[in-house]
Design an enzyme around this catalytic site. Structure first.
Site, PDB file in Angstrom:
ATOM      1  N   SER A 137       0.843  -1.196   0.000  1.00 24.82           N
ATOM      2  CA  SER A 137       0.000   0.000   0.000  1.00 24.82           C
ATOM      3  C   SER A 137       0.874   1.240   0.000  1.00 24.82           C
ATOM      4  CB  SER A 137      -0.898   0.009   1.246  1.00 24.82           C
ATOM      5  OG  SER A 137      -1.522   1.267   1.412  1.00 24.82           O
ATOM      6  N   TYR A 144      -2.763  -0.453  10.065  1.00 24.55           N
ATOM      7  CA  TYR A 144      -2.734  -0.780   8.637  1.00 24.55           C
ATOM      8  C   TYR A 144      -1.370  -0.462   8.033  1.00 24.55           C
ATOM      9  CZ  TYR A 144      -4.229  -0.928   3.745  1.00 24.55           C
ATOM     10  OH  TYR A 144      -4.346  -1.226   2.405  1.00 24.55           O
TER      11      TYR A 144
END
Length: 254
Positions: free
Chosen positions: A138, A151
């Site tokens: 990501s 995350y």
């Protein structure tokens, strides 16, 4: 170009979103696709869609956080050529307001889940004479994203695992790369906006879309196209790399 004929591919989290687009595209390009997803219904729906289009697909309901279940699933799949570690979950929170339960949940799926699939797949790739792994990282592994503590931690680990696997299995003819998407328009995004901002869905969608300098969110099919390239023979000289697909988020937002 970019054909996957006679290749067997495993796509985790392939029942929806980016994973479903990857599974669909891989099947269209000739791969026999094995969709691994925690939702049996999502697996069945994705498999049916691929088969209706003339592709070959099989579904496996599996919780990637459980190593025994992962190994049993990969045992049933057998030799393989491609692994796409796409299964993942999101979480919003800072370090001091992320509960231990939520932290463990994110790490369990996004880190341990990737490890479990690597643990099960690498021996099968090696026995098959090599293959390709693509992990879904990501932009949160590259730059600070507000209130994404757990995350970001997990996706940073995914990027590090990618480098480690690429180094350790080079002589086994196993390539390993990762993809770092920015914000992608998936059903998860629509659900998140509807839950957090009821009555303001259109406004918030536009605001989130504009966080990408290019002015919109990515489409799942665009991420799938990059995954296809990295898993194809045309990318045979590429390993140990991460590929942002972010509309300029990393380099143009500063």
């Amino acid at each position: 170009m970019f054909e996957l004929n006679h290749k067997k591919a495993v796509v985790t989290g392939g029942g929806s979103g980016i994973g479903r687009s990857i599974a669909t595209l891989f099947a269209r390009q000739g791969a026999v696709v094995h969709i691994v997803d925690i939702s049996e219904a999502a697996c069945a729906e994705a498999v049916a869609e691929i088969r209706e289009a003339g592709g070959q697909a099989h579904g496996h309901a599996c919780d990637v956080t459980r190593q025994d279940a992962v190994h049993a699933t990969f045992e049933s799949i057998g030799p393989l050529d491609i692994l796409v570690n796409n299964a993942g979950i999101a979480h919003i929170g800072k370090a001091d307001n992320t509960s231990e339960q939520d932290f463990d949940r994110v790490i369990g799926v996004n880190v341990k889940g990737v490890y479990n699939c690597l643990h099960a797949a690498i021996p099968r790739l090696r026995e098959n004479g090599g293959g390709v792994i693509v992990n879904m990282a990501s932009v949160a592994a590259w730059v600070a994203v507000a209130e994404r503590f757990a995350y970001s931690t997990a996706k940073g680990a995914v990027m590090a695992m990618t480098l480690s696997v690429a180094k350790d299995y080079l002589q086994d003819r196993i390539r390993c790369n990762s993809i770092s998407p920015g914000r992608v328009h998936t059903p998860f995004v629509d659900g998140f906006i509807a839950k957090q901002y009821p009555g303001k869905e259109a406004e918030m969608f536009e605001r989130l879309a504009k966080t990408q300098p290019i002015g919109r969110m990515a489409k799942p099919d665009e991420v799938a196209a990059l995954a296809l390239y990295l898993c194809s023979d045309e990318a045979s000289f590429i390993t140990g790399s991460d590929y942002p697909i972010d509309g300029g988020f990393i380099t143009l937002n500063s």
